[in-house]
Design a protein around this motif. Structure first.
Motif, PDB file in Angstrom:
ATOM      1  N   GLU A  85       0.834  -1.207   0.000  1.00  0.00           N
ATOM      2  CA  GLU A  85       0.000   0.000   0.000  1.00  0.00           C
ATOM      3  C   GLU A  85       0.870   1.260   0.000  1.00  0.00           C
ATOM      4  OE1 GLU A  85      -3.279   2.304  -0.324  1.00  0.00           O
ATOM      5  OE2 GLU A  85      -3.108   0.121  -0.576  1.00  0.00           O
ATOM      6  N   ARG A  88       1.880   1.711  -3.553  1.00  0.00           N
ATOM      7  CA  ARG A  88       0.767   2.264  -4.348  1.00  0.00           C
ATOM      8  C   ARG A  88       0.626   3.762  -4.110  1.00  0.00           C
ATOM      9  NH1 ARG A  88      -1.836  -2.449  -2.103  1.00  0.00           N
ATOM     10  NH2 ARG A  88      -1.790  -4.165  -3.619  1.00  0.00           N
ATOM     11  N   LEU A 111       1.483  -5.575  -8.422  1.00  0.00           N
ATOM     12  CA  LEU A 111       2.058  -4.277  -8.751  1.00  0.00           C
ATOM     13  C   LEU A 111       2.555  -4.236 -10.192  1.00  0.00           C
ATOM     14  CD1 LEU A 111       4.120  -3.704  -5.458  1.00  0.00           C
ATOM     15  CD2 LEU A 111       1.987  -2.561  -6.098  1.00  0.00           C
ATOM     16  N   GLU A 115      -1.794  -2.706 -13.143  1.00  0.00           N
ATOM     17  CA  GLU A 115      -2.207  -2.168 -11.845  1.00  0.00           C
ATOM     18  C   GLU A 115      -1.630  -0.775 -11.608  1.00  0.00           C
ATOM     19  OE1 GLU A 115      -3.717  -1.710  -7.930  1.00  0.00           O
ATOM     20  OE2 GLU A 115      -4.360  -2.776  -9.739  1.00  0.00           O
ATOM     21  N   LEU A 116      -0.343  -0.592 -11.940  1.00  0.00           N
ATOM     22  CA  LEU A 116       0.254   0.730 -11.758  1.00  0.00           C
ATOM     23  C   LEU A 116      -0.433   1.756 -12.647  1.00  0.00           C
ATOM     24  CD1 LEU A 116       4.101  -0.033 -11.556  1.00  0.00           C
ATOM     25  CD2 LEU A 116       2.376  -0.087  -9.747  1.00  0.00           C
ATOM     26  N   ILE A 119      -3.652   2.866 -11.114  1.00  0.00           N
ATOM     27  CA  ILE A 119      -3.421   3.822 -10.035  1.00  0.00           C
ATOM     28  C   ILE A 119      -3.054   5.198 -10.598  1.00  0.00           C
ATOM     29  CG2 ILE A 119      -1.913   4.361  -8.071  1.00  0.00           C
ATOM     30  CD1 ILE A 119      -1.565   1.320  -7.717  1.00  0.00           C
TER      31      ILE A 119
END
Length: 402
Positions: A85, A88, A111, A115-116, A119
Motif C-alpha cells: 500500500e 501504491r 504491482l 495495476e500501476l 493507479i
C-alpha cells in the motif's frame, strides 16, 4: 548552477525498486539530472551491492556508492499488504517506476504495469531483466557476465591466441542502464504528447547485443565470424597500441589523410603513396606488413616527444594510461569529471560526474549514497503517515528501522 538550482528533471519523481547495477545506475542518473529518486529496499534484504566490499570507503561499498548517489532510501517490505500500500501511494505521485525483479514478480505482488497504470495512468514503468519480458528465457535470472558471454562479446574480446575475456567493468550493466535511461527520457517526452505513460522493457541481452554494433552487422550480412583482434581494429589500420623507446602509445588512424600525416612525422612519406598502404582497404589487406614497418619506426621514439609531434600533425593518438595516469590528466581536471560529495556521518566521497554536458541545466550529485532506510520516515511523512502509524508499520515489519 548552484546547489539549489533546478535540474533538467526537477519536478519528476522516480520510484526505484531496482537493485545491483543496471537499474540503480539508471535511477541515479535521473537523480543527477534533477529528479527526486526514492530507492526502495526490503527491511531484511538490502541491495546486494551494499555488501560488495572490499573495496570500501568509510564502510561504504564503492560499487553501491557508484550507482546510488542522488537518491533517498526507504525500507519497505513488499511481501506485506501494508508495504504494498505504501508503494501504491508512492506510485500515485511518481512519474517513473524502475524495477528489475524477475519476470512475473510484480504481477504476483499485484504491482504489475496494468495495476500501476490503473493507479496512475501517467506513470512510466521501466522493467530491467536479463532477457526481457518475452521469449523462452524471460523468467531466467541474468547477470552482466552472462550477457557478455552469451552475446559473443567475450569470444571476440582479447588478444589473438588467448582466451576470450570479459570487460573489466560491468559493460552489459552499463549499457543496459544507459538504454533504460534513454527509454525513460523518451517515454517522458511521449507522455508530454499523449498524457499517458508506458511500459519500457529493457534487458541485458538486448543491450549487449546492440552494443556489438558493426561486429554484429558484419556477421548478419556476410556470415563471417569476427576474429579476436586484441587492441587492433577490424576495419582501420593502424588503430592500436605501439611500443615506444620508453613506453606505449595508441595511434588511431581513421582516414587516408591522417595516415599520410603519420608517415610524414615518421619521415617515411613513401609509405603513404605505396599502393599496398595508400588506402584504408589496402592497409587492411596488408595489415601485418604495415604494422611491422610502423613498429620498427616507432620503437626509437620517446613517448612524450612522439605524442607531441603526432598532436601537432593532428594524427589521433594518446598515451596508454593507467587509471592513476587518467586522473592526473589536465583534461580530466578541466572537464570537472570528479565531484566531491559531502556525507553526513563519513568523510567526503569522490564520485564520477554524469557526462551529459548540459549548458543550461548541468547535472549535479544532489545527495550522497544513502544509508540503509535513511529516509523512510521523511518520505512516509510526506505521504501523510503520522508517527503513530509509522510506529505500527515498523512493529509489523512492513518498514525498516529508524
Amino acid at each position: 548552477m548552484t546547489s539549489q538550482s533546478p535540474g533538467a528533471l526537477t519536478g519528476v519523481r522516480v520510484l526505484d525498486l531496482s537493485r545491483v547495477v543496471a537499474g540503480p545506475l539508471c535511477a541515479s542518473l535521473l537523480g543527477d539530472l534533477g529528479a527526486d529518486v526514492i530507492k526502495v529496499e526490503g527491511p531484511l534484504n538490502p541491495d546486494e551491492t551494499r555488501s560488495w566490499h572490499p573495496p570500501e570507503v568509510s564502510g561504504i561499498g564503492v560499487y553501491f556508492a557508484t550507482v546510488n548517489r542522488s537518491k533517498r532510501a526507504i525500507s519497505v517490505d513488499l511481501k506485506t499488504e501494508s508495504g504494498r500500500e505504501i508503494i501504491r501511494n508512492l506510485v500515485r505521485t511518481s512519474d517513473v517506476v524502475i524495477e528489475n525483479f524477475t519476470t512475473g514478480t510484480l504481477e504476483r505482488l499485484g504491482l504489475d504495469y496494468p495495476e500501476l497504470r490503473r493507479i496512475n495512468p501517467r506513470v512510466i514503468l521501466c522493467s530491467i531483466t536479463g532477457f526481457g519480458q518475452t521469449g523462452p528465457a524471460r523468467a531466467e535470472p541474468g547477470y552482466d557476465f552472462i550477457a557478455q558471454a552469451m552475446t559473443g562479446f567475450v569470444a571476440m574480446n582479447g588478444a589473438p591466441g588467448d582466451e576470450g575475456t570479459k570487460a573489466p567493468i560491468a559493460l552489459a550493466d552499463l549499457q543496459t542502464g544507459l538504454h533504460a535511461l534513454i527509454s525513460v527520457l523518451a517515454a517522458l517526452q511521449a507522455r508530454n504528447q499523449t498524457g499517458e505513460g508506458q511500459h519500457c522493457d529493457i534487458s541485458l541481452l538486448d543491450s549487449m547485443t546492440f552494443s556489438l554494433l558493426n561486429l554484429a552487422t558484419t556477421f548478419l550480412n556476410t556470415g563471417d565470424v569476427p576474429p579476436r583482434y586484441g587492441n587492433q581494429h577490424q576495419t582501420l589500420v593502424p588503430y592500436q597500441n605501439f611500443a615506444t623507446h620508453d613506453g606505449e602509445i595508441v595511434i588511431a588512424v581513421g582516414n587516408d589523410a591522417q595516415f599520410a600525416r603519420l608517415c610524414e612525422v615518421l619521415e617515411r612519406p613513401e609509405l603513404a603513396v605505396n599502393d599496398r598502404f595508400r588506402t584504408a582497404s589496402a592497409r587492411i589487406r596488408n595489415r601485418e606488413d604495415l604494422i611491422s614497418l610502423l613498429q620498427a619506426e616507432l620503437r626509437v621514439w620517446h613517448t612524450a616527444k612522439l605524442l607531441e609531434q603526432l598532436r601537432q600533425a593532428r594524427v589521433p593518438s594518446g598515451p596508454l594510461n593507467s587509471i592513476e595516469d587518467l586522473f592526473a590528466e589536465p583534461q580530466v581536471a578541466a572537464r570537472d569529471l570528479v565531484r566531491t560529495v559531502e556525507q553526513p556521518s563519513a568523510p567526503p566521497l569522490k564520485l564520477i560526474a554524469a557526462p551529459f554536458g548540459l549548458s543550461g541545466t548541468p547535472t549535479r550529485i544532489s545527495l550522497a549514497p544513502p544509508m540503509f532506510s535513511e529516509h523512510t520516515d521523511a518520505v512516509l511523512e510526506e505521504l501523510g503517515y503520522d508517527p503513530g502509524r509509522r510506529a505500527r508499520l515498523r512493529a509489523e515489519g512492513a518498514i525498516g528501522p529508524l
